[in-house]
Scaffold this motif. Structure first.
Motif, PDB file in Angstrom:
ATOM      1  N   PRO A 207      22.698 -10.132 -24.702  1.00  0.00           N
ATOM      2  CA  PRO A 207      21.582 -11.003 -24.302  1.00  0.00           C
ATOM      3  C   PRO A 207      20.333 -10.611 -25.081  1.00  0.00           C
ATOM      4  O   PRO A 207      20.148  -9.441 -25.423  1.00  0.00           O
ATOM      5  CB  PRO A 207      21.409 -10.703 -22.817  1.00  0.00           C
ATOM      6  N   ALA A 208      19.501 -11.568 -25.390  1.00  0.00           N
ATOM      7  CA  ALA A 208      18.263 -11.269 -26.121  1.00  0.00           C
ATOM      8  C   ALA A 208      17.321 -10.469 -25.226  1.00  0.00           C
ATOM      9  O   ALA A 208      16.949  -9.364 -25.540  1.00  0.00           O
ATOM     10  CB  ALA A 208      17.608 -12.551 -26.590  1.00  0.00           C
ATOM     11  N   SER A 209      16.926 -11.028 -24.122  1.00  0.00           N
ATOM     12  CA  SER A 209      16.054 -10.360 -23.153  1.00  0.00           C
ATOM     13  C   SER A 209      16.518 -10.738 -21.758  1.00  0.00           C
ATOM     14  O   SER A 209      17.000 -11.847 -21.544  1.00  0.00           O
ATOM     15  CB  SER A 209      14.603 -10.800 -23.324  1.00  0.00           C
ATOM     16  N   ILE A 210      16.370  -9.826 -20.832  1.00  0.00           N
ATOM     17  CA  ILE A 210      16.755 -10.088 -19.448  1.00  0.00           C
ATOM     18  C   ILE A 210      15.480 -10.234 -18.628  1.00  0.00           C
ATOM     19  O   ILE A 210      14.580  -9.398 -18.713  1.00  0.00           O
ATOM     20  CB  ILE A 210      17.638  -8.949 -18.902  1.00  0.00           C
ATOM     21  N   ALA A 211      15.395 -11.305 -17.859  1.00  0.00           N
ATOM     22  CA  ALA A 211      14.193 -11.635 -17.081  1.00  0.00           C
ATOM     23  C   ALA A 211      14.044 -10.690 -15.894  1.00  0.00           C
ATOM     24  O   ALA A 211      14.395 -11.008 -14.766  1.00  0.00           O
ATOM     25  CB  ALA A 211      14.242 -13.090 -16.615  1.00  0.00           C
ATOM     26  N   THR A 212      13.533  -9.512 -16.166  1.00  0.00           N
ATOM     27  CA  THR A 212      13.261  -8.517 -15.133  1.00  0.00           C
ATOM     28  C   THR A 212      11.779  -8.175 -15.190  1.00  0.00           C
ATOM     29  O   THR A 212      11.094  -8.532 -16.161  1.00  0.00           O
ATOM     30  CB  THR A 212      14.083  -7.229 -15.365  1.00  0.00           C
ATOM     31  N   PRO A 213      11.247  -7.472 -14.199  1.00  0.00           N
ATOM     32  CA  PRO A 213       9.821  -7.117 -14.234  1.00  0.00           C
ATOM     33  C   PRO A 213       9.528  -5.910 -15.125  1.00  0.00           C
ATOM     34  O   PRO A 213       8.505  -5.258 -14.966  1.00  0.00           O
ATOM     35  CB  PRO A 213       9.499  -6.831 -12.765  1.00  0.00           C
ATOM     36  N   PHE A 214      10.406  -5.615 -16.066  1.00  0.00           N
ATOM     37  CA  PHE A 214      10.211  -4.461 -16.941  1.00  0.00           C
ATOM     38  C   PHE A 214       8.817  -4.419 -17.589  1.00  0.00           C
ATOM     39  O   PHE A 214       8.159  -3.373 -17.539  1.00  0.00           O
ATOM     40  CB  PHE A 214      11.299  -4.424 -18.013  1.00  0.00           C
ATOM     41  N   PRO A 215       8.328  -5.519 -18.209  1.00  0.00           N
ATOM     42  CA  PRO A 215       7.006  -5.433 -18.851  1.00  0.00           C
ATOM     43  C   PRO A 215       5.879  -5.065 -17.881  1.00  0.00           C
ATOM     44  O   PRO A 215       4.944  -4.374 -18.257  1.00  0.00           O
ATOM     45  CB  PRO A 215       6.782  -6.834 -19.425  1.00  0.00           C
ATOM     46  N   GLU A 216       5.987  -5.506 -16.630  1.00  0.00           N
ATOM     47  CA  GLU A 216       4.933  -5.204 -15.658  1.00  0.00           C
ATOM     48  C   GLU A 216       4.974  -3.744 -15.201  1.00  0.00           C
ATOM     49  O   GLU A 216       3.958  -3.191 -14.811  1.00  0.00           O
ATOM     50  CB  GLU A 216       5.045  -6.112 -14.425  1.00  0.00           C
ATOM     51  N   HIS A 217       6.141  -3.122 -15.247  1.00  0.00           N
ATOM     52  CA  HIS A 217       6.297  -1.764 -14.734  1.00  0.00           C
ATOM     53  C   HIS A 217       6.298  -0.689 -15.829  1.00  0.00           C
ATOM     54  O   HIS A 217       6.165   0.489 -15.524  1.00  0.00           O
ATOM     55  CB  HIS A 217       7.588  -1.651 -13.910  1.00  0.00           C
ATOM     56  N   ALA A 218       6.471  -1.089 -17.070  1.00  0.00           N
ATOM     57  CA  ALA A 218       6.534  -0.122 -18.167  1.00  0.00           C
ATOM     58  C   ALA A 218       5.137   0.394 -18.507  1.00  0.00           C
ATOM     59  O   ALA A 218       4.142  -0.315 -18.349  1.00  0.00           O
ATOM     60  CB  ALA A 218       7.155  -0.778 -19.394  1.00  0.00           C
ATOM     61  N   GLY A 219       5.070   1.618 -18.986  1.00  0.00           N
ATOM     62  CA  GLY A 219       3.794   2.151 -19.446  1.00  0.00           C
ATOM     63  C   GLY A 219       3.319   1.357 -20.658  1.00  0.00           C
ATOM     64  O   GLY A 219       4.111   0.899 -21.475  1.00  0.00           O
ATOM     65  N   ASN A 220       2.022   1.160 -20.768  1.00  0.00           N
ATOM     66  CA  ASN A 220       1.487   0.340 -21.836  1.00  0.00           C
ATOM     67  C   ASN A 220       0.140   0.875 -22.279  1.00  0.00           C
ATOM     68  O   ASN A 220      -0.753   1.081 -21.461  1.00  0.00           O
ATOM     69  CB  ASN A 220       1.352  -1.108 -21.346  1.00  0.00           C
ATOM     70  N   VAL A 221      -0.027   1.110 -23.569  1.00  0.00           N
ATOM     71  CA  VAL A 221      -1.314   1.543 -24.105  1.00  0.00           C
ATOM     72  C   VAL A 221      -1.899   0.482 -25.037  1.00  0.00           C
ATOM     73  O   VAL A 221      -2.928   0.705 -25.654  1.00  0.00           O
ATOM     74  CB  VAL A 221      -1.187   2.899 -24.852  1.00  0.00           C
ATOM     75  N   MET A 222      -1.249  -0.680 -25.097  1.00  0.00           N
ATOM     76  CA  MET A 222      -1.739  -1.762 -25.945  1.00  0.00           C
ATOM     77  C   MET A 222      -2.874  -2.499 -25.238  1.00  0.00           C
ATOM     78  O   MET A 222      -3.068  -2.352 -24.028  1.00  0.00           O
ATOM     79  CB  MET A 222      -0.608  -2.738 -26.281  1.00  0.00           C
ATOM     80  N   GLU A 223      -3.602  -3.286 -26.001  1.00  0.00           N
ATOM     81  CA  GLU A 223      -4.711  -4.051 -25.438  1.00  0.00           C
ATOM     82  C   GLU A 223      -4.240  -5.210 -24.571  1.00  0.00           C
ATOM     83  O   GLU A 223      -4.971  -5.694 -23.721  1.00  0.00           O
ATOM     84  CB  GLU A 223      -5.605  -4.572 -26.562  1.00  0.00           C
ATOM     85  N   ARG A 224      -3.014  -5.663 -24.785  1.00  0.00           N
ATOM     86  CA  ARG A 224      -2.493  -6.778 -23.979  1.00  0.00           C
ATOM     87  C   ARG A 224      -1.141  -6.401 -23.395  1.00  0.00           C
ATOM     88  O   ARG A 224      -0.490  -5.471 -23.864  1.00  0.00           O
ATOM     89  CB  ARG A 224      -2.385  -8.051 -24.809  1.00  0.00           C
TER      90      ARG A 224
END
Length: 84
Positions: A38-55
């Motif tokens: 699968p290309a990407s799985i629709a999970t809340p991963f982006p919301e829960h992952a650590g992020n140091v980017m501006e967006r």
């Protein structure tokens, strides 16, 4: 740059898959190794992952529902194939 980590992770997983498949075939083990792609799985991963980017990070399309991916994995346990 944000998708580079996904690409590197995917490449590393691909190398591991090929190694596992070759080892199983060489040992004539009664197992099957299937690549689920699968290309990407629709999970809340982006919301829960650590992020140091501006967006906020985004998952590249297409997005597959987790239930569809799970059904594909279960299907491959009963119907061996190289990739799906």
């Amino acid at each position: 740059m944000e998708h580079q980590t996904v690409i590197i992770t995917g490449d590393t997983a691909g190398i591991g898959l090929v190694t596992a498949r070759m080892a199983a075939e060489h040992a004539e083990a009664p197992i099957s190794v299937t690549l689920i792609k699968p290309a990407s799985i629709a999970t809340p991963f982006p919301e829960h992952a650590g992020n140091v980017m501006e967006r906020e990070p985004t998952l590249p399309p297409p997005l597959y529902e987790p239930r569809i991916v799970a059904r594909s994995i279960l299907y491959c346990t009963e119907h061996p194939r190289r990739d799906m």
